[in-house]
Design a protein around this motif. Structure first.
Motif, mmCIF file in Angstrom:
data_model
loop_
_atom_site.group_PDB
_atom_site.id
_atom_site.type_symbol
_atom_site.label_atom_id
_atom_site.label_comp_id
_atom_site.label_asym_id
_atom_site.label_seq_id
_atom_site.Cartn_x
_atom_site.Cartn_y
_atom_site.Cartn_z
ATOM 1 N N PRO A 119 88.693 -22.142 49.527
ATOM 2 C CA PRO A 119 89.851 -22.734 50.065
ATOM 3 C C PRO A 119 90.379 -22.099 51.249
ATOM 4 O O PRO A 119 90.656 -22.709 52.519
ATOM 5 C CB PRO A 119 90.943 -22.980 48.847
ATOM 6 C CG PRO A 119 89.969 -22.789 47.857
ATOM 7 C CD PRO A 119 88.789 -22.011 48.120
ATOM 8 N N ALA A 120 90.990 -20.965 51.318
ATOM 9 C CA ALA A 120 91.448 -20.131 52.514
ATOM 10 C C ALA A 120 90.551 -20.277 53.631
ATOM 11 O O ALA A 120 91.207 -20.139 54.748
ATOM 12 C CB ALA A 120 91.917 -18.834 52.010
ATOM 13 N N ASN A 121 89.311 -20.394 53.726
ATOM 14 C CA ASN A 121 88.625 -20.137 54.765
ATOM 15 C C ASN A 121 87.965 -21.624 55.289
ATOM 16 O O ASN A 121 87.386 -21.660 56.405
ATOM 17 C CB ASN A 121 87.221 -19.532 54.219
ATOM 18 C CG ASN A 121 87.364 -18.056 53.837
ATOM 19 O OD1 ASN A 121 88.017 -17.231 54.557
ATOM 20 N ND2 ASN A 121 87.124 -17.544 52.650
ATOM 21 N N LEU A 145 84.845 -28.761 53.375
ATOM 22 C CA LEU A 145 85.022 -28.683 51.864
ATOM 23 C C LEU A 145 84.946 -30.356 51.367
ATOM 24 O O LEU A 145 84.165 -30.378 50.263
ATOM 25 C CB LEU A 145 86.408 -28.023 51.604
ATOM 26 C CG LEU A 145 86.633 -27.761 50.088
ATOM 27 C CD1 LEU A 145 85.682 -26.920 49.482
ATOM 28 C CD2 LEU A 145 88.286 -27.391 49.956
ATOM 29 N N ASP A 146 85.448 -31.025 51.767
ATOM 30 C CA ASP A 146 85.340 -32.492 51.407
ATOM 31 C C ASP A 146 84.144 -33.230 51.379
ATOM 32 O O ASP A 146 83.972 -34.317 50.922
ATOM 33 C CB ASP A 146 86.573 -33.363 52.045
ATOM 34 C CG ASP A 146 86.189 -33.653 53.573
ATOM 35 O OD1 ASP A 146 85.230 -33.183 54.097
ATOM 36 O OD2 ASP A 146 87.165 -34.333 54.056
ATOM 37 N N SER A 147 83.047 -32.461 51.944
ATOM 38 C CA SER A 147 81.694 -33.152 52.067
ATOM 39 C C SER A 147 80.908 -32.511 51.014
ATOM 40 O O SER A 147 79.703 -32.919 50.899
ATOM 41 C CB SER A 147 81.137 -32.746 53.468
ATOM 42 O OG SER A 147 80.768 -31.459 53.552
ATOM 43 N N PRO A 185 86.541 -25.415 40.995
ATOM 44 C CA PRO A 185 86.369 -26.061 39.702
ATOM 45 C C PRO A 185 86.235 -27.663 40.099
ATOM 46 O O PRO A 185 85.984 -28.541 39.540
ATOM 47 C CB PRO A 185 87.823 -25.892 39.051
ATOM 48 C CG PRO A 185 88.659 -25.328 40.143
ATOM 49 C CD PRO A 185 87.824 -24.681 41.071
ATOM 50 N N HIS A 186 86.508 -27.981 41.432
ATOM 51 C CA HIS A 186 86.298 -29.502 41.903
ATOM 52 C C HIS A 186 84.840 -29.682 42.174
ATOM 53 O O HIS A 186 84.395 -30.999 42.347
ATOM 54 C CB HIS A 186 87.071 -29.776 43.294
ATOM 55 C CG HIS A 186 86.860 -28.947 44.293
ATOM 56 N ND1 HIS A 186 86.880 -27.475 44.327
ATOM 57 C CD2 HIS A 186 85.901 -29.245 45.588
ATOM 58 C CE1 HIS A 186 86.624 -27.017 45.578
ATOM 59 N NE2 HIS A 186 85.671 -28.388 46.210
ATOM 60 N N ASN A 207 82.932 -28.521 34.870
ATOM 61 C CA ASN A 207 82.346 -28.763 35.975
ATOM 62 C C ASN A 207 80.719 -28.191 36.225
ATOM 63 O O ASN A 207 80.451 -28.322 37.223
ATOM 64 C CB ASN A 207 83.192 -28.437 37.296
ATOM 65 C CG ASN A 207 83.494 -26.964 37.351
ATOM 66 O OD1 ASN A 207 83.767 -26.302 36.238
ATOM 67 N ND2 ASN A 207 83.293 -26.622 38.533
ATOM 68 N N ALA A 208 80.362 -27.735 35.088
ATOM 69 C CA ALA A 208 78.988 -27.039 35.185
ATOM 70 C C ALA A 208 78.165 -27.659 34.102
ATOM 71 O O ALA A 208 78.580 -27.874 32.930
ATOM 72 C CB ALA A 208 79.036 -25.575 34.817
ATOM 73 N N ALA A 209 76.902 -27.816 34.349
ATOM 74 C CA ALA A 209 75.983 -28.539 33.245
ATOM 75 C C ALA A 209 74.535 -27.809 33.496
ATOM 76 O O ALA A 209 74.197 -27.484 34.740
ATOM 77 C CB ALA A 209 75.939 -30.023 33.394
ATOM 78 N N THR A 210 73.755 -27.776 32.328
ATOM 79 C CA THR A 210 72.455 -26.923 32.390
ATOM 80 C C THR A 210 71.447 -28.176 32.629
ATOM 81 O O THR A 210 71.606 -29.404 32.097
ATOM 82 C CB THR A 210 72.304 -26.279 30.983
ATOM 83 O OG1 THR A 210 72.332 -27.046 30.125
ATOM 84 C CG2 THR A 210 73.451 -25.330 31.017
#
Length: 247
Positions: A74-76, A87-89, A112-113, A140-143
């Protein structure tokens, strides 16, 4: 799991901030600690990693995982600085050959988004990760079990991802061939490498031209505590237009 004797990861907030312009919040730090404990425990029956000492784990698994996607933190992420990957892409990420969950799980914890798919062809490792993800309390993670070339032929995965990350998977051309078919047009692949040479870059560019990829940039850096040499190679999936001959 013996929680009493398990060593604690170093906090390293100042170093996080100095090197990545970001640091984990308390919840993320707790998840990093739990991930460390789960990896150490899993290592007793699976060959997940030789890196189990707390400081080394922090640097070579947590910090290194996030260094490859610094521009997304986020800060970058300003439009001016990172217009090539705003980020939004980025919504869908695939970690190809994730092994014990790196770099995918630290990325999922830090961002986490994002929706992060952990892909590996070894059933035992995927089975292990299927216990780790719910233990971490992340949604937000799946195998995904399979080979990247087979997965890329499935409609739900072909050209479906904005970002692909690959660490310790194999030679760079092989990594590119694994990643590019899974990326949307304009998507980015991040190859985590140790040393990197001009010859390797030339070979890689030649190998990926027919796949619709190009080497966008290469970033050289050193790890913050052991001063190890690292490179991140960024590949862009580009749209290629082929004119059909007039008959």
């Amino acid at each position: 799991m013996n929680q009493i004797t398990m060593p604690m990861l170093p906090q390293m907030n100042d170093l996080w901030q100095k090197t990545l312009n970001w640091q984990p919040d308390e919840s993320q730090q707790q998840k990093f600690q739990l991930l460390y404990e789960l990896i150490v425990e899993g290592n007793r029956s699976l060959n997940l990693t030789r890196i189990t000492e707390p400081m080394e784990f922090w640097e070579k698994h947590l910090w290194d995982s996030l260094r490859g996607i610094t521009r997304l933190l986020p800060a970058n992420n300003s439009a001016e600085k990172n217009s090539e990957l705003p980020l939004d892409s980025v919504h869908k990420v695939i970690d190809i050959g994730t092994g014990g969950g790196f770099p995918g799980l630290p990325i999922a914890i830090a961002l986490p988004h994002l929706s992060v798919t952990l892909l590996d062809s070894t059933r035992k490792k995927i089975t292990f990760l299927e216990t780790v993800v719910p233990s971490l309390g992340i949604e937000n993670a799946a195998t995904l079990l399979g080979r990247s070339d087979e997965i890329a032929r499935q409609p739900q995965h072909k050209q479906a991802y904005d970002l692909a990350v690959l660490r310790a998977v194999g030679a760079a051309p092989l990594c590119a061939k694994s990643a590019l078919p899974l990326l949307k047009n304009g998507g980015l692949a991040v190859l985590y490498r140790g040393n990197w040479t001009v010859e390797e870059e030339t070979e890689l560019q030649r190998a990926i031209e027919h796949l619709g990829g190009t080497v966008e940039s290469v970033e050289a850096f050193t790890t913050p505590t052991s001063q190890g040499a690292r490179h991140c190679v960024y590949l862009r999936k580009v749209v290629q237009q082929f004119e059909r001959p007039v008959r």
